[in-house]
Structures are given as C-alpha cells and as structure tokens.
Design a protein around this motif. Structure first.
Motif, PDB file in Angstrom:
ATOM      1  N   UNK A 280      12.933 -28.431   6.821  1.00 42.92           N
ATOM      2  CA  UNK A 280      13.011 -27.988   5.423  1.00 42.92           C
ATOM      3  C   UNK A 280      14.425 -27.567   4.861  1.00 42.92           C
ATOM      4  N   UNK A 281      14.699 -27.926   3.741  1.00 41.90           N
ATOM      5  CA  UNK A 281      16.099 -27.801   3.217  1.00 41.90           C
ATOM      6  C   UNK A 281      15.760 -26.709   2.035  1.00 41.90           C
TER       7      UNK A 281
ATOM      8  N   UNK B  17      17.923 -21.678 -16.443  1.00 36.15           N
ATOM      9  CA  UNK B  17      18.258 -22.981 -16.354  1.00 36.15           C
ATOM     10  C   UNK B  17      18.654 -23.698 -15.100  1.00 36.15           C
ATOM     11  N   UNK B  18      19.606 -22.594 -14.438  1.00 40.96           N
ATOM     12  CA  UNK B  18      19.924 -22.835 -13.212  1.00 40.96           C
ATOM     13  C   UNK B  18      18.943 -23.215 -12.114  1.00 40.96           C
ATOM     14  N   UNK B  19      18.174 -22.121 -12.025  1.00 40.76           N
ATOM     15  CA  UNK B  19      16.962 -22.164 -11.168  1.00 40.76           C
ATOM     16  C   UNK B  19      16.148 -23.343 -11.275  1.00 40.76           C
ATOM     17  N   UNK B  20      15.612 -23.759 -12.418  1.00 36.62           N
ATOM     18  CA  UNK B  20      15.027 -24.820 -12.949  1.00 36.62           C
ATOM     19  C   UNK B  20      15.511 -26.200 -12.330  1.00 36.62           C
ATOM     20  N   UNK B  21      16.871 -26.177 -12.396  1.00 37.62           N
ATOM     21  CA  UNK B  21      17.610 -27.477 -12.038  1.00 37.62           C
ATOM     22  C   UNK B  21      17.337 -27.622 -10.412  1.00 37.62           C
TER      23      UNK B  21
ATOM     24  N   UNK C 195      13.408 -30.587  -5.649  1.00 33.99           N
ATOM     25  CA  UNK C 195      12.696 -30.937  -4.600  1.00 33.99           C
ATOM     26  C   UNK C 195      12.956 -30.306  -3.443  1.00 33.99           C
ATOM     27  N   UNK C 196      13.669 -29.042  -3.333  1.00 36.00           N
ATOM     28  CA  UNK C 196      13.784 -28.277  -2.222  1.00 36.00           C
ATOM     29  C   UNK C 196      12.596 -27.536  -1.663  1.00 36.00           C
ATOM     30  N   UNK C 197      12.762 -27.155  -0.165  1.00 38.46           N
ATOM     31  CA  UNK C 197      11.225 -26.859   0.284  1.00 38.46           C
ATOM     32  C   UNK C 197      11.156 -25.245  -0.354  1.00 38.46           C
ATOM     33  N   UNK C 198      12.321 -24.708  -0.665  1.00 39.58           N
ATOM     34  CA  UNK C 198      11.920 -23.322  -1.347  1.00 39.58           C
ATOM     35  C   UNK C 198      13.458 -23.019  -2.046  1.00 39.58           C
ATOM     36  N   UNK C 199      13.457 -21.743  -2.807  1.00 44.18           N
ATOM     37  CA  UNK C 199      14.636 -21.439  -3.447  1.00 44.18           C
ATOM     38  C   UNK C 199      14.612 -19.934  -3.490  1.00 44.18           C
ATOM     39  N   UNK C 200      15.751 -19.427  -2.908  1.00 38.64           N
ATOM     40  CA  UNK C 200      16.120 -17.915  -3.060  1.00 38.64           C
ATOM     41  C   UNK C 200      17.060 -17.628  -4.056  1.00 38.64           C
TER      42      UNK C 200
ATOM     43  N   UNK D  52      24.858 -19.531 -10.777  1.00 35.70           N
ATOM     44  CA  UNK D  52      24.089 -19.370 -12.217  1.00 35.70           C
ATOM     45  C   UNK D  52      24.901 -19.640 -13.273  1.00 35.70           C
ATOM     46  N   UNK D  53      26.003 -19.770 -13.167  1.00 39.95           N
ATOM     47  CA  UNK D  53      26.794 -20.097 -14.369  1.00 39.95           C
ATOM     48  C   UNK D  53      27.374 -21.268 -14.298  1.00 39.95           C
ATOM     49  N   UNK D  54      26.974 -22.306 -13.882  1.00 41.66           N
ATOM     50  CA  UNK D  54      27.312 -23.873 -13.908  1.00 41.66           C
ATOM     51  C   UNK D  54      26.327 -24.619 -14.686  1.00 41.66           C
ATOM     52  N   UNK D  55      26.115 -24.393 -16.017  1.00 43.47           N
ATOM     53  CA  UNK D  55      24.641 -24.931 -16.346  1.00 43.47           C
ATOM     54  C   UNK D  55      24.730 -26.584 -16.711  1.00 43.47           C
ATOM     55  N   UNK D  56      25.522 -27.260 -16.273  1.00 44.55           N
ATOM     56  CA  UNK D  56      25.572 -28.737 -16.247  1.00 44.55           C
ATOM     57  C   UNK D  56      25.495 -29.381 -15.228  1.00 44.55           C
ATOM     58  N   UNK D  57      25.306 -28.517 -14.033  1.00 48.83           N
ATOM     59  CA  UNK D  57      24.865 -29.189 -12.823  1.00 48.83           C
ATOM     60  C   UNK D  57      23.639 -29.187 -12.709  1.00 48.83           C
ATOM     61  N   UNK D  58      22.958 -30.651 -12.935  1.00 45.02           N
ATOM     62  CA  UNK D  58      21.560 -30.681 -13.216  1.00 45.02           C
ATOM     63  C   UNK D  58      20.929 -31.116 -11.648  1.00 45.02           C
ATOM     64  N   UNK D  59      19.701 -31.311 -11.940  1.00 44.14           N
ATOM     65  CA  UNK D  59      18.421 -31.423 -10.839  1.00 44.14           C
ATOM     66  C   UNK D  59      18.833 -32.702 -10.034  1.00 44.14           C
ATOM     67  N   UNK D  60      19.446 -33.762 -10.870  1.00 46.36           N
ATOM     68  CA  UNK D  60      19.985 -34.973 -10.353  1.00 46.36           C
ATOM     69  C   UNK D  60      20.853 -34.624  -9.021  1.00 46.36           C
TER      70      UNK D  60
END
Length: 202
Positions: A5-6, A36-40, A45-50, A106-114
């Motif tokens: 897991x990543x 917005x940052x967490x949604x990205x 597709x990460x196994x989990x998010x802290x 959290x303050x880099x709003x243009x880093x996307x899910x891609x």
C-alpha cells in the motif's frame, strides 16, 4: 514493482502567519483549499490518506471542512515549530505495512489528481526511494514528494522545511516527474492568494 500500500499525507496544520487568516479554509470555486487538496489525493487512488491538522479551534474548523471524506486525521500539537512537526505527525499515523508515503501541501490548489496519480504510479513501477516533482521549464523542485517506507525513519529535520538531507542523499536514485509551471502556485501571502484566485477564473 510493488503492490504494497502507498499512502498520502496532506500537510494542513500551518498557522498562515504571513497570510493573516487560515489558508486551509480559503475558498476557491466555493470549496475550501484543504478539501480541494484532499480530494485531489483521494481521487488519485492511494490506499489511504492522512490529513495533518492543528489542535484547537482551527483544527476543528479544518475537520469540519473535510467532513465526509475517508481520512485518517493526525494532529500536530506544535505547528509553531514548523513544517517538520507536521511531517512527523503524519508519519506516526501511517500503517505499519505502508510501502511509501506521498507528502502534499494543502495550499497548492493546482496540483491535480492526475499529478498525484503519476507520483504513485512512478513508485509502483520502480520501487525508487524517492519520487520528486519539479515544475515548469526552470524545474523548480516542490511537493508532492514521495518517500519509500525505509526512508521515513530519517525525518530528523527541525524547523519549517522537509527532509532536505534525504533528498540530497538519495537524489541520484530518485524518479523525477515534470509538472506544469502553473501547478507550482501556492498561498503564503495575500498577493499569492490574489494570484491564485485570478488563475482559477475561467
């Protein structure tokens, strides 16, 4: 290649001293920056998010902004000591079988899910100790940065920066990802926020 897991760690415990108001809660297109940052990251597709958040009233406000999202929360009890404490709080909340962790801001709003997905897939394909992003033609290095699990014990830095010593020591083994210059925008000052707001307009 690795199938372990990543995870991702979203650092959102800053006190926003230069901005004068909590940057995590600023709204872009009607959505708080932290959500917005967490949604990205979640969409990548990460196994989990802290999500690393501060204590107190601000921490409660950040939690509320993230309500309903599948997260693990970690509290940074001393955000005034700088970003290094948020790194450590995030690492402590990761599961023991994690293969690597991608650290994002959290303050880099243009880093996307891609972009986040590209970081994860680069690690899964190579098992490299580091996956590092660099932005634009000037190749400015900035998060998101992924660290393999065996490096996480080396986060011994203090103050308001990340583990530069690990990046220096392992840079020769790193996978580098080239991201667009526009994704480098962050929010530290009122002028930054004005620029981000303008850049988000259609």
């Amino acid at each position: 290649m690795t199938n372990a897991p990543v995870w991702a760690v979203l650092l959102a415990a800053g006190l926003s001293r230069r901005l004068g108001q909590p940057k995590q809660l600023l709204r872009l297109s009607g959505e708080p920056l932290v959500r917005r940052a967490v949604r990205a990251v979640l969409d990548a597709g990460y196994a989990g998010v802290v999500a690393v958040i501060p204590l107190g009233e601000l921490g409660q406000q950040v939690r509320a902004a993230l309500d309903g999202l599948p997260l693990v929360f970690a509290e940074n009890p001393e955000p005034e000591r700088g970003l290094s404490e948020s790194f450590r709080a995030g690492i402590a909340a990761l599961p023991p079988d994690v293969a690597a962790a991608n650290f994002a801001l959290a303050d880099m709003p243009f880093v996307t899910a891609e972009h986040h997905r590209a970081v994860r897939e680069a690690f899964e394909a190579t098992g490299a100790p580091l996956v590092l992003a660099r932005f634009g033609p000037d190749k400015v290095r900035a998060p998101p940065h992924l660290f393999r699990a065996d490096l996480l014990g080396g986060f011994t830095q203090s103050g308001d920066h990340g583990p530069k010593h690990l990046i220096r020591d392992y840079a020769g083994q790193a996978v580098w990802l080239d991201l667009p210059a526009g994704a480098l925008r962050d929010v530290d000052t009122p002028e930054d926020w004005a620029g981000v707001s303008a850049a988000s307009q259609p």
